[in-house]
Design a protein around this motif. Sequence first.
Motif, PDB file in Angstrom:
ATOM      1  N   THR A  31       0.835  -1.202   0.000  1.00  0.00           N
ATOM      2  CA  THR A  31       0.000   0.000   0.000  1.00  0.00           C
ATOM      3  C   THR A  31       0.866   1.246   0.000  1.00  0.00           C
ATOM      4  O   THR A  31       1.994   1.231   0.501  1.00  0.00           O
ATOM      5  N   TYR A  32       0.340   2.298  -0.582  1.00  0.00           N
ATOM      6  CA  TYR A  32       0.999   3.580  -0.393  1.00  0.00           C
ATOM      7  C   TYR A  32       0.366   4.253   0.821  1.00  0.00           C
ATOM      8  O   TYR A  32      -0.803   4.033   1.135  1.00  0.00           O
ATOM      9  N   ILE A  50       4.114   8.185   0.603  1.00  0.00           N
ATOM     10  CA  ILE A  50       5.225   7.319   0.226  1.00  0.00           C
ATOM     11  C   ILE A  50       4.684   6.075  -0.467  1.00  0.00           C
ATOM     12  O   ILE A  50       3.703   5.489  -0.023  1.00  0.00           O
ATOM     13  N   GLY A  51       5.327   5.683  -1.551  1.00  0.00           N
ATOM     14  CA  GLY A  51       4.911   4.523  -2.305  1.00  0.00           C
ATOM     15  C   GLY A  51       5.398   3.237  -1.666  1.00  0.00           C
ATOM     16  O   GLY A  51       6.109   3.239  -0.666  1.00  0.00           O
ATOM     17  N   TRP A  52       5.031   2.114  -2.292  1.00  0.00           N
ATOM     18  CA  TRP A  52       5.379   0.834  -1.705  1.00  0.00           C
ATOM     19  C   TRP A  52       6.340   0.017  -2.558  1.00  0.00           C
ATOM     20  O   TRP A  52       6.877  -0.968  -2.088  1.00  0.00           O
ATOM     21  N   ALA A  96      -3.213   7.750   6.178  1.00  0.00           N
ATOM     22  CA  ALA A  96      -4.158   7.087   5.296  1.00  0.00           C
ATOM     23  C   ALA A  96      -3.418   6.084   4.423  1.00  0.00           C
ATOM     24  O   ALA A  96      -2.215   6.223   4.179  1.00  0.00           O
ATOM     25  N   ALA A  97      -4.154   5.089   3.943  1.00  0.00           N
ATOM     26  CA  ALA A  97      -3.562   4.038   3.127  1.00  0.00           C
ATOM     27  C   ALA A  97      -4.370   3.834   1.854  1.00  0.00           C
ATOM     28  O   ALA A  97      -5.595   3.934   1.866  1.00  0.00           O
ATOM     29  N   GLY A  98      -3.668   3.556   0.771  1.00  0.00           N
ATOM     30  CA  GLY A  98      -4.345   3.311  -0.498  1.00  0.00           C
ATOM     31  C   GLY A  98      -3.596   2.276  -1.320  1.00  0.00           C
ATOM     32  O   GLY A  98      -2.453   1.944  -1.020  1.00  0.00           O
TER      33      GLY A  98
END
Length: 122
Positions: A31-32, A50-52, A96-98
């Motif tokens: 997740t980012y 931040i990316g994953w 938050a997470a996406g």
Amino acid sequence: VQLQASGGGLVQAGGSLRLSCAHSGRTFSQTYMGWFRRPTGKEREFVTAIGWITNSTLYADSVKGRFTISRDNAKNTVYLQMNSLKPEDTAVYYCAAGRGRLTRDWRTYTYWGQGTQVTVSS
């Protein structure tokens, strides 16, 4: 998925704080993660993300050079190191997470933490 933010508090201008956000799910590494804030009486605004895959990062211009986002996939935790804090940084901070592409758009984030108050006195 649950996100638990912590680390907020009261600090004088010029000081530092580190926020943490613990992710309860199994997919943290995929997740980012982002931080947003909502100053009193104002709308939510993007702070950083931040990316994953490559740990690429995005920052709002207002915090660039002062704030640093990082993640520890082994601990399922993302951090926000805030230095040189200013009174205008005062806000409730949300993690938050996406999934998918790294973005500044809050509407693309699926999961949200409860928020932690950061107050910077002048």
